[in-house]
Motif scaffolding. Structure first.
Motif, PDB file in Angstrom:
ATOM      1  N   SER A 108     -12.864 -41.419   9.820  1.00  0.00           N
ATOM      2  CA  SER A 108     -14.469 -40.919  10.069  1.00  0.00           C
ATOM      3  C   SER A 108     -15.046 -39.730   9.181  1.00  0.00           C
ATOM      4  O   SER A 108     -15.851 -39.582   8.829  1.00  0.00           O
ATOM      5  CB  SER A 108     -14.489 -40.567  11.636  1.00  0.00           C
ATOM      6  OG  SER A 108     -14.325 -41.860  12.244  1.00  0.00           O
ATOM      7  N   ARG A 139     -13.977 -50.370  13.017  1.00  0.00           N
ATOM      8  CA  ARG A 139     -15.373 -50.740  13.473  1.00  0.00           C
ATOM      9  C   ARG A 139     -16.154 -49.477  13.848  1.00  0.00           C
ATOM     10  O   ARG A 139     -15.367 -48.722  14.076  1.00  0.00           O
ATOM     11  CB  ARG A 139     -15.351 -51.773  14.479  1.00  0.00           C
ATOM     12  CG  ARG A 139     -14.945 -51.533  15.885  1.00  0.00           C
ATOM     13  CD  ARG A 139     -15.414 -52.289  16.825  1.00  0.00           C
ATOM     14  NE  ARG A 139     -14.884 -52.076  18.183  1.00  0.00           N
ATOM     15  CZ  ARG A 139     -15.311 -51.167  18.914  1.00  0.00           C
ATOM     16  NH1 ARG A 139     -16.570 -50.236  18.540  1.00  0.00           N
ATOM     17  NH2 ARG A 139     -15.053 -50.808  20.308  1.00  0.00           N
ATOM     18  N   ASP A 140     -17.534 -49.676  13.738  1.00  0.00           N
ATOM     19  CA  ASP A 140     -18.185 -48.430  14.067  1.00  0.00           C
ATOM     20  C   ASP A 140     -17.919 -48.061  15.726  1.00  0.00           C
ATOM     21  O   ASP A 140     -17.843 -49.058  16.449  1.00  0.00           O
ATOM     22  CB  ASP A 140     -19.597 -48.616  13.859  1.00  0.00           C
ATOM     23  CG  ASP A 140     -20.144 -48.900  12.494  1.00  0.00           C
ATOM     24  OD1 ASP A 140     -19.466 -47.825  11.659  1.00  0.00           O
ATOM     25  OD2 ASP A 140     -20.906 -49.676  11.966  1.00  0.00           O
ATOM     26  N   TRP A 141     -18.038 -46.818  15.891  1.00  0.00           N
ATOM     27  CA  TRP A 141     -17.761 -46.345  17.272  1.00  0.00           C
ATOM     28  C   TRP A 141     -19.096 -46.775  18.160  1.00  0.00           C
ATOM     29  O   TRP A 141     -20.254 -46.699  17.662  1.00  0.00           O
ATOM     30  CB  TRP A 141     -17.642 -44.767  17.332  1.00  0.00           C
ATOM     31  CG  TRP A 141     -17.249 -44.338  18.830  1.00  0.00           C
ATOM     32  CD1 TRP A 141     -16.383 -44.005  19.545  1.00  0.00           C
ATOM     33  CD2 TRP A 141     -18.487 -43.483  19.580  1.00  0.00           C
ATOM     34  NE1 TRP A 141     -16.716 -43.499  20.598  1.00  0.00           N
ATOM     35  CE2 TRP A 141     -17.894 -43.243  20.677  1.00  0.00           C
ATOM     36  CE3 TRP A 141     -19.797 -43.469  19.249  1.00  0.00           C
ATOM     37  CZ2 TRP A 141     -18.544 -42.684  21.699  1.00  0.00           C
ATOM     38  CZ3 TRP A 141     -20.594 -42.719  20.377  1.00  0.00           C
ATOM     39  CH2 TRP A 141     -20.062 -42.638  21.597  1.00  0.00           C
ATOM     40  N   ARG A 142     -18.987 -47.192  19.354  1.00  0.00           N
ATOM     41  CA  ARG A 142     -20.302 -47.579  20.160  1.00  0.00           C
ATOM     42  C   ARG A 142     -20.079 -46.681  21.424  1.00  0.00           C
ATOM     43  O   ARG A 142     -18.612 -46.504  21.928  1.00  0.00           O
ATOM     44  CB  ARG A 142     -20.036 -48.956  20.370  1.00  0.00           C
ATOM     45  CG  ARG A 142     -20.243 -49.784  19.211  1.00  0.00           C
ATOM     46  CD  ARG A 142     -20.592 -51.241  19.657  1.00  0.00           C
ATOM     47  NE  ARG A 142     -19.457 -51.875  20.203  1.00  0.00           N
ATOM     48  CZ  ARG A 142     -18.618 -52.936  19.475  1.00  0.00           C
ATOM     49  NH1 ARG A 142     -18.848 -53.023  18.320  1.00  0.00           N
ATOM     50  NH2 ARG A 142     -17.763 -53.407  20.468  1.00  0.00           N
ATOM     51  N   ASP A 143     -21.313 -46.644  22.054  1.00  0.00           N
ATOM     52  CA  ASP A 143     -21.182 -46.031  23.500  1.00  0.00           C
ATOM     53  C   ASP A 143     -20.247 -46.806  24.388  1.00  0.00           C
ATOM     54  O   ASP A 143     -20.313 -47.825  24.411  1.00  0.00           O
ATOM     55  CB  ASP A 143     -22.505 -45.904  23.934  1.00  0.00           C
ATOM     56  CG  ASP A 143     -23.417 -44.965  23.304  1.00  0.00           C
ATOM     57  OD1 ASP A 143     -23.033 -43.858  22.643  1.00  0.00           O
ATOM     58  OD2 ASP A 143     -24.796 -45.056  23.296  1.00  0.00           O
ATOM     59  N   GLY A 144     -19.495 -45.881  25.214  1.00  0.00           N
ATOM     60  CA  GLY A 144     -18.498 -46.629  25.913  1.00  0.00           C
ATOM     61  C   GLY A 144     -17.159 -46.584  25.526  1.00  0.00           C
ATOM     62  O   GLY A 144     -16.100 -46.746  26.221  1.00  0.00           O
ATOM     63  N   ASP A 145     -16.853 -46.381  24.087  1.00  0.00           N
ATOM     64  CA  ASP A 145     -15.609 -46.435  23.630  1.00  0.00           C
ATOM     65  C   ASP A 145     -14.791 -45.180  23.909  1.00  0.00           C
ATOM     66  O   ASP A 145     -15.559 -44.018  23.965  1.00  0.00           O
ATOM     67  CB  ASP A 145     -15.569 -46.479  21.873  1.00  0.00           C
ATOM     68  CG  ASP A 145     -16.029 -47.934  21.557  1.00  0.00           C
ATOM     69  OD1 ASP A 145     -15.790 -48.786  22.231  1.00  0.00           O
ATOM     70  OD2 ASP A 145     -16.387 -48.276  20.367  1.00  0.00           O
ATOM     71  N   ARG A 163     -20.144 -41.851   9.375  1.00  0.00           N
ATOM     72  CA  ARG A 163     -19.933 -42.805  10.395  1.00  0.00           C
ATOM     73  C   ARG A 163     -18.862 -42.534  11.182  1.00  0.00           C
ATOM     74  O   ARG A 163     -17.730 -41.922  10.625  1.00  0.00           O
ATOM     75  CB  ARG A 163     -20.146 -44.221  10.054  1.00  0.00           C
ATOM     76  CG  ARG A 163     -21.534 -44.442   9.334  1.00  0.00           C
ATOM     77  CD  ARG A 163     -21.211 -45.811   8.378  1.00  0.00           C
ATOM     78  NE  ARG A 163     -20.836 -46.786   9.195  1.00  0.00           N
ATOM     79  CZ  ARG A 163     -20.584 -48.176   8.362  1.00  0.00           C
ATOM     80  NH1 ARG A 163     -20.434 -48.253   7.138  1.00  0.00           N
ATOM     81  NH2 ARG A 163     -20.200 -49.126   9.017  1.00  0.00           N
ATOM     82  N   GLN A 212      -8.916 -50.449  15.105  1.00  0.00           N
ATOM     83  CA  GLN A 212      -8.603 -51.701  16.090  1.00  0.00           C
ATOM     84  C   GLN A 212      -7.360 -51.985  15.685  1.00  0.00           C
ATOM     85  O   GLN A 212      -6.977 -52.225  14.532  1.00  0.00           O
ATOM     86  CB  GLN A 212      -9.677 -52.813  16.088  1.00  0.00           C
ATOM     87  CG  GLN A 212     -10.758 -52.650  16.587  1.00  0.00           C
ATOM     88  CD  GLN A 212     -11.718 -53.759  16.790  1.00  0.00           C
ATOM     89  OE1 GLN A 212     -12.263 -54.242  15.619  1.00  0.00           O
ATOM     90  NE2 GLN A 212     -12.335 -54.193  17.937  1.00  0.00           N
TER      91      GLN A 212
END
Length: 280
Positions: free
Chosen positions: A67, A51-57, A72, A77
């Motif tokens: 990547s 899944r795409d990386w998000r802020d907080g990961d 992206r 997971q």
């Protein structure tokens, strides 16, 4: 279901195991297209998805090789591991042999079919499944056959199924199958699960009229109704109260109450069972 209490049903079930397994697997196959997978992200070892990386990961969770293919940033997971699994229980009784018409299955036959079909779906999803109090949690390609054989043998199966351990994980969610027509229904609290009450159409509709002699499967005296139609209203009220008691007992145990008539499509009940077990 104990061997001493139901030898004849057990022998009948054992004789029909090949056809029963085939019917259960076919039912699971029919229901599968309408089901969403139980797989979900977690702390297991098996890969699930990117899944795409998000802020907080956390940066350490970035899959740099994946990547690098594009522009992206991806997180790798893992699939959650549900070690507790599921405990399935058939509440057998003499009344489960009832059917109101020859073209319908008995309540026991329908319960066994749905139990094994649900087991097939859960095993296909990588879950561990046990017959409550009879087998240890089982997984893998041969598990469904072991469960079917143990169901036919009842509690004597614990002496040989997978090393003879009949202890099930008490944290596992439990699914109870039966007609639950005895007064004061109660279920031991599990960690979620479902209760499926299975009844024959004649038990639901009470289509009787005129002089009828009702005979129990147990050794109780027959009950004669001079005009059965006059009993219909009181019967429906009594049945509604019993079904409400079953539903309330299921909810107290943390289980989802479900209902099925044997003249309804088994795939509908299987879908409802499976959906009730999906994670919130």
């Amino acid at each position: 279901m104990t061997r001493s209490a139901s030898v004849a049903p057990a022998e009948t079930l054992a004789a029909g195991l090949p056809k029963l397994l085939l019917a259960a697997e076919r039912l699971a196959f029919v229901a599968a297209p309408g089901l969403h997978g139980r797989r979900r992200a977690g702390s297991g070892e098996a890969f699930w998805q990117f899944r795409d990386w998000r802020d907080g990961d956390e940066v350490r969770r970035i899959d740099w090789r994946r990547s690098a293919v594009g522009e992206r940033v991806f997180i790798r997971q893992q699939e959650a591991q549900a070690q507790a699994g599921f405990r399935l229980r058939l509440h057998d009784s003499p009344g489960m042999a009832f059917r109101g018409a020859r073209d319908l299955p008995t309540k026991r036959d329908r319960a066994v079919l749905l139990l094994l079909a649900l087991a097939a779906l859960l095993l296909r999803s990588g879950e561990r499944v046990a017959l409550d109090g009879i087998t240890a949690p089982l997984a893998g390609g041969a598990a469904l056959q072991h469960l079917a054989a143990a169901l036919a043998l009842g509690d004597t199966a614990a002496s040989f199924v997978r090393g003879g351990s009949a202890a099930s994980d008490r944290r596992a969610r439990r699914i109870d199958f039966g007609d639950f027509l005895s007064p004061g229904p109660a279920f031991a609290p599990p960690q979620g699960g479902a209760v499926l009450q299975i009844l024959d159409p004649a038990e639901c509709d009470f289509p009787y009229a005129g002089r009828i002699v009702f005979e129990d499967f147990a050794a109780t005296p027959a009950l004669e109704a001079p005009n059965a139609a006059a009993w219909r209203t009181a019967y429906h009220a009594r049945l509604a109260a019993q079904q409400q008691a079953v539903a309330e007992a299921a909810r107290r145990a943390g289980q989802t109450p479900l209902f099925h008539r044997t003249d309804a499509a088994p795939a509908t009940a299987l879908l409802a069972l499976y959906q009730a077990l999906l994670p919130a």
